[in-house]
Enzyme design. Structure first.
Site, PDB file in Angstrom:
ATOM      1  N   GLU A   1     -31.780   1.369   5.140  1.00 25.65           N
ATOM      2  CA  GLU A   1     -31.969   1.686   3.695  1.00 25.65           C
ATOM      3  C   GLU A   1     -33.026   2.614   3.468  1.00 25.65           C
ATOM      4  O   GLU A   1     -33.558   2.702   2.334  1.00 25.65           O
ATOM      5  CB  GLU A   1     -31.553   0.633   2.748  1.00 25.65           C
TER       6      GLU A   1
ATOM      7  N   HIS B   1     -33.808  -4.164  -2.347  1.00 26.28           N
ATOM      8  CA  HIS B   1     -32.550  -4.158  -2.120  1.00 26.28           C
ATOM      9  C   HIS B   1     -32.382  -5.511  -1.604  1.00 26.28           C
ATOM     10  O   HIS B   1     -32.714  -6.066  -0.549  1.00 26.28           O
ATOM     11  CB  HIS B   1     -31.956  -3.038  -1.135  1.00 26.28           C
TER      12      HIS B   1
ATOM     13  N   HIS C   1     -28.660  -8.830  -2.064  1.00 23.93           N
ATOM     14  CA  HIS C   1     -27.488  -9.239  -2.186  1.00 23.93           C
ATOM     15  C   HIS C   1     -27.162 -10.497  -3.323  1.00 23.93           C
ATOM     16  O   HIS C   1     -26.835 -11.404  -2.509  1.00 23.93           O
ATOM     17  CB  HIS C   1     -26.639  -9.405  -0.858  1.00 23.93           C
TER      18      HIS C   1
ATOM     19  N   HIS D   1     -21.517  -4.675  -2.858  1.00 25.21           N
ATOM     20  CA  HIS D   1     -22.646  -4.432  -1.910  1.00 25.21           C
ATOM     21  C   HIS D   1     -23.839  -5.392  -2.253  1.00 25.21           C
ATOM     22  O   HIS D   1     -24.256  -6.188  -1.737  1.00 25.21           O
ATOM     23  CB  HIS D   1     -23.082  -3.098  -1.626  1.00 25.21           C
TER      24      HIS D   1
HETATM   25  P1  13P Z   1     -31.376  -3.623   7.397  1.00 21.38           P
HETATM   26  O1  13P Z   1     -31.413  -4.844   8.447  1.00 21.38           O
HETATM   27  O2  13P Z   1     -31.482  -2.346   8.113  1.00 21.38           O
HETATM   28  O3  13P Z   1     -32.751  -3.823   6.379  1.00 21.38           O
HETATM   29  O4  13P Z   1     -30.096  -3.579   6.240  1.00 21.38           O
HETATM   30  C1  13P Z   1     -29.697  -4.840   5.551  1.00 21.38           C
HETATM   31  C2  13P Z   1     -28.763  -4.189   4.297  1.00 21.38           C
HETATM   32  O5  13P Z   1     -28.722  -4.965   3.471  1.00 21.38           O
HETATM   33  C3  13P Z   1     -28.249  -2.932   4.290  1.00 21.38           C
HETATM   34  O6  13P Z   1     -27.729  -2.607   3.109  1.00 21.38           O
HETATM   35 ZN    ZN Z   2     -27.372  -4.571   2.036  1.00 24.53          ZN
END
Ligand code: 13P
Ligand code: ZN
Length: 270
Positions: free
Chosen positions: A107, A130, A132, A206
């Site tokens: 990302e 970022h 989840h 996501h």
């Molecule tokens: P990476 O392991 O490349 O950081 O990806 C994790 C992720 O959450 C992609 O959206």
């Molecule tokens: Zn992600």
């Protein structure tokens, strides 16, 4: 300065794992480092790696970046083995590794485009995150919330009305980025459009993308919003048993009082 920043990154990585927001390699982050920090070596490793775009405002800047496929729970223990420091070239279209190379997160476009915007706009924010978060992602499956374009949108109003602290500590609310392929430039571009006005955006089905003065600040904002989402979903479990009883939410008057007493900003304050 730098060891403190890295310690804070490790601390937040631990929280992300403990919260259940960082399954496997889920989530990533970047933090801008002071370029004149004597702790950052001027030595670089290997060839220049193209960014695939030109980001002039981050030229010559250094960032800590999580490595792709690296786990938050491992980063908490050893941030430099699960991420690294990169320096952007003077033209802003490539980077070199300042510490032992670890391929950056998939990302990276979203993170660096946001960092480029933050510097361009004179913001003191240094961190992008970022992750989840379970309850916010759950709500991003509901079409009525996704399609509501009023400002503040229905999702924000619902979250603000759960407890006074949500409005007090996330006064800009949350906006939604329609689904795009993870790691794509399309996702990064759509995120950039929203991050001008919001500190936290929800990537449909996501995760979230947040910016903050430091990585703890970015984490706190997501935590506050996700707590409200959790309360809302927990209240709905009562509705499942008593369909006549919908979660009430704070009254408009109570929300106005919070707005007035806390003198909340309508834009990013710095
Ligand atoms: P990476 O392991 O490349 O950081 O990806 C994790 C992720 O959450 C992609 O959206
Ligand atoms: Zn992600």
């Amino acid at each position: 300065m730098m060891p403190q920043v890295i310690d804070q990154i490790a601390e937040v990585a631990g929280y992300l794992w403990q919260k259940g927001w960082g399954e496997r390699n889920g989530g990533n982050l970047t933090v801008r480092l002071e370029t004149d920090d004597s702790e950052i070596s001027s030595q670089t490793y290997g060839e220049a790696v193209p960014l695939g775009m030109t980001l002039p405002h981050i030229a010559n800047r250094c960032f800590y970046v999580k490595g792709t496929q690296k786990r938050m729970r491992d980063m908490a223990r050893d941030p430099m083995a699960n991420g690294c420091i990169i320096r952007i070239s003077e033209t802003g279209n490539s980077f070199r590794y300042v510490t032992s190379p670890v391929t950056p997160t998939s990302e990276l476009s979203s993170h660096l485009m946001a960092q480029n915007y933050l510097i361009e706009s004179g913001s003191r924010y240094t961190a992008t995150l970022h992750t989840h978060p379970i309850e916010l992602v759950a709500l991003s499956h509901h079409r009525d919330l996704l399609d509501d374009t009023s400002r503040p949108n229905r999702l924000t109003r619902t979250l603000w009305s759960m407890i006074p602290e949500t409005l007090a500590f996330a006064p800009l609310g949350i906006d939604i980025v329609p689904y795009e392929v993870p790691g794509s430039v399309e996702l990064a571009e759509a995120t950039l459009k929203k991050i001008r006005d919001y500190d936290v955006v929800l990537w449909e089905k996501h995760g979230v993308f947040a910016v903050g003065q430091d990585i703890m600040d970015a984490f706190d904002q997501v935590d506050v919003l996700n707590k409200a989402a959790r309360i809302y979903l927990d209240a709905l479990t009562y509705t499942a048993v008593h369909p006549e009883s919908q979660p009430e939410g704070m009254t408009a008057k109570a929300m106005e009082d919070v707005q007035r007493i806390f003198q909340l900003p309508k834009q990013r304050p710095c």
